[in-house]
Scaffold this motif. Structure first.
Motif, PDB file in Angstrom:
ATOM      1  N   THR A 125     -13.512 -12.082  -3.346  1.00  0.00           N
ATOM      2  CA  THR A 125     -12.154 -11.410  -3.031  1.00  0.00           C
ATOM      3  C   THR A 125     -12.345 -10.855  -1.733  1.00  0.00           C
ATOM      4  OG1 THR A 125     -12.119 -10.830  -5.412  1.00  0.00           O
ATOM      5  CG2 THR A 125     -10.585  -9.474  -3.566  1.00  0.00           C
ATOM      6  N   ILE A 126     -11.569 -11.223  -0.614  1.00  0.00           N
ATOM      7  CA  ILE A 126     -11.571 -10.765   0.768  1.00  0.00           C
ATOM      8  C   ILE A 126     -10.380 -10.042   1.123  1.00  0.00           C
ATOM      9  CG2 ILE A 126     -12.720 -12.794   1.197  1.00  0.00           C
ATOM     10  CD1 ILE A 126     -10.393 -13.828   2.771  1.00  0.00           C
ATOM     11  N   GLY A 127      -9.412  -9.936  -0.045  1.00  0.00           N
ATOM     12  CA  GLY A 127      -7.917  -9.011   0.374  1.00  0.00           C
ATOM     13  C   GLY A 127      -7.117  -9.545   1.240  1.00  0.00           C
ATOM     14  N   TYR A 236     -14.519 -12.221   5.841  1.00  0.00           N
ATOM     15  CA  TYR A 236     -13.393 -11.344   5.707  1.00  0.00           C
ATOM     16  C   TYR A 236     -12.539 -11.787   7.010  1.00  0.00           C
ATOM     17  CZ  TYR A 236     -16.000  -9.276   2.047  1.00  0.00           C
ATOM     18  OH  TYR A 236     -16.791  -9.342   0.795  1.00  0.00           O
ATOM     19  N   GLY A 273      -7.791  -4.810   4.409  1.00  0.00           N
ATOM     20  CA  GLY A 273      -8.218  -5.579   3.535  1.00  0.00           C
ATOM     21  C   GLY A 273      -9.793  -5.358   3.720  1.00  0.00           C
ATOM     22  N   ASN A 274     -10.822  -6.192   2.939  1.00  0.00           N
ATOM     23  CA  ASN A 274     -12.163  -5.999   2.747  1.00  0.00           C
ATOM     24  C   ASN A 274     -12.792  -6.301   4.271  1.00  0.00           C
ATOM     25  OD1 ASN A 274     -11.586  -5.084   0.410  1.00  0.00           O
ATOM     26  ND2 ASN A 274     -12.020  -7.070  -0.672  1.00  0.00           N
ATOM     27  N   ARG A 305      -7.418   0.559   7.154  1.00  0.00           N
ATOM     28  CA  ARG A 305      -8.456   1.729   7.442  1.00  0.00           C
ATOM     29  C   ARG A 305      -8.549   1.997   8.835  1.00  0.00           C
ATOM     30  NH1 ARG A 305     -12.437  -3.236   5.419  1.00  0.00           N
ATOM     31  NH2 ARG A 305     -14.114  -1.604   5.728  1.00  0.00           N
TER      32      ARG A 305
END
Length: 422
Positions: A125-127, A236, A273-274, A305
């Motif tokens: 899962t990478i967003g 990512y 995202g990540n 972020r």
């Protein structure tokens, strides 16, 4: 051909800068990405987010190109065009927008596959934005996709339906709750018919002919250098080349034709995202800057972020792209802070290491340098000569560290709130 690139993790303010300078060019061309882009532009006290459409669309006399290196979702594209015409009735995109026949389609099941992989624990899962971008590019590489020019073929519908049935069955077998298949197909093919009103051609021939005739081109990148599929913080990252070399391959223009390379960076860092973000702030200051800088995704609305400026990453991005001018944004957001920090390098086991966030060792720590903050009413600043000394010292520090001049400084969200430095 000049190029505008993001140098961090996206959202640096590319759309605003492109909108400002595109009037100086004959052609504005998107070279990568798809509807996962979100270039926000403010005009007449209204804001619009362009996803696929180049930011030069508002300039009279500027021809806009969606290049070969992009992937196009016709359903999303149709909505964007209709929204654009509501936003500004004077815009006639069918007259000044050309689409590459070699660009690839984003199919309806590509979006569903994105959602499936993001929510399935069997996959990383990478967003992502769940716009089907990675699926379109991966199927392009697998040679299992269709291109824009294919929509004129007699067997186009049959070929697309074959792919959709295959993907739909895979997702159904995986237990995913799916929308009605017939409705999915109808919406897609209706949007393809809408797309046919636009000039779809071999844009490589168009662009190179324009260069021979002495016309000027501004190449517009989406996402940013640290999200590049090869040079970013993998896995990512995005699914295309976001660098200056990507502009050449995405548009079919020789590197020998490149002139200025404008690199856009914030005075601090953000990402959505990540993924690696070594200078990230987890305290109240991070929350404060997020609100003050309106750091929420223009495409998704997700909170970004926040972190201090990462010089090793920025230096790397400047290097691999051959940036000739830096465009610094969001300096006004840091106004009022007693001091601001930048990461100058990383340390591992007490010793300095030469690396970037793209391949950062697990226990490496960012080393921060604190500089005097600045405080100013930027709404009253219209000239470089009255910038706060602390800010000009900050800019001089960046120029010395990066080896590239700061050509422009953004001092507010408005289209005209940008200063030409030199």
């Amino acid at each position: 051909m000049d190029i505008v690139l993001g140098l961090q993790w996206g959202d640096e303010g590319k759309g605003k800068f492109i909108d400002l300078i595109s009037e100086n060019y004959d052609i504005a061309a998107r070279f990568n990405g798809g509807a996962n882009a979100g270039h926000s532009i403010k005009r007449n006290d209204k804001r619009i987010t362009l996803k696929m459409i180049p930011s030069g669309i508002f300039m009279e006399g500027v021809q806009n190109i969606i290049g070969t290196g992009t992937v196009l979702d016709p359903v999303s594209f149709k909505k964007e065009i209709l929204n654009l015409q509501v936003f500004d009735e004077s815009i006639q995109p069918a007259k000044n927008l050309i689409i590459s026949k070699k660009a690839h389609f984003v199919l309806p099941t590509h979006k569903l596959l994105d959602v499936y992989m993001e929510e399935n624990p069997a996959y990383t899962t990478i967003g992502t934005t769940k716009n089907g971008i990675a699926q379109a590019y991966s199927n392009k590489i697998l040679r299992q996709n269709v291109r824009i020019g294919d929509m004129y073929s007699l067997d186009f519908k049959e070929r697309v339906e074959h792919i959709l049935v295959r993907d739909y069955q895979f997702l159904a077998d995986g237990g995913m709750k799916l929308p009605d298949f017939e409705t999915l197909c109808e919406e897609f093919f209706d949007a393809v018919e809408f797309l046919k009103q636009f000039n779809c051609t071999e844009t490589e021939l168009f662009l190179n002919k324009a260069l021979v005739e002495g016309k000027t081109i501004l190449a517009e990148g989406s996402q940013a250098a640290m999200l590049d599929i090869d040079h970013g913080t993998y896995p990512y990252v995005t699914s295309s080349s976001t660098t200056a070399s990507g502009a050449c391959s995405g548009l079919g223009v020789s590197p020998k034709k490149i002139g200025e390379i404008f690199g856009i960076a914030k005075a601090y860092c953000t990402r959505v995202g990540n993924g690696e973000f070594p200078t990230e702030l987890f305290d109240e200051l991070g929350d404060e800057l997020r609100i003050k800088g309106n750091e929420f995704g223009s495409n998704t609305g997700r909170p970004r972020r926040i972190g201090w400026l990462d010089l090793p990453a920025l230096r790397y991005a400047v290097m691999i792209n051959g940036v000739t001018q830096l465009v610094l944004t969001k300096a006004d957001v840091l106004s009022g802070l007693k001091s601001v920090a930048v990461c100058t390098h990383y340390e591992l086991k007490g010793g300095a290491i030469e690396t970037t966030a793209a391949v950062l060792p697990e226990n490496a720590k960012p080393v921060l340098k604190w500089l005097d903050g600045w405080n100013a009413d930027f709404s009253a600043i219209s000239d470089v000569s009255i910038l706060p000394k602390e800010l000009t010292d900050f800019l001089s520090f960046l120029e010395a560290e990066l080896g590239v001049p700061v050509g422009y400084l953004s001092i507010g969200p408005g289209r005209e709130e940008i200063l030409k430095m030199k």
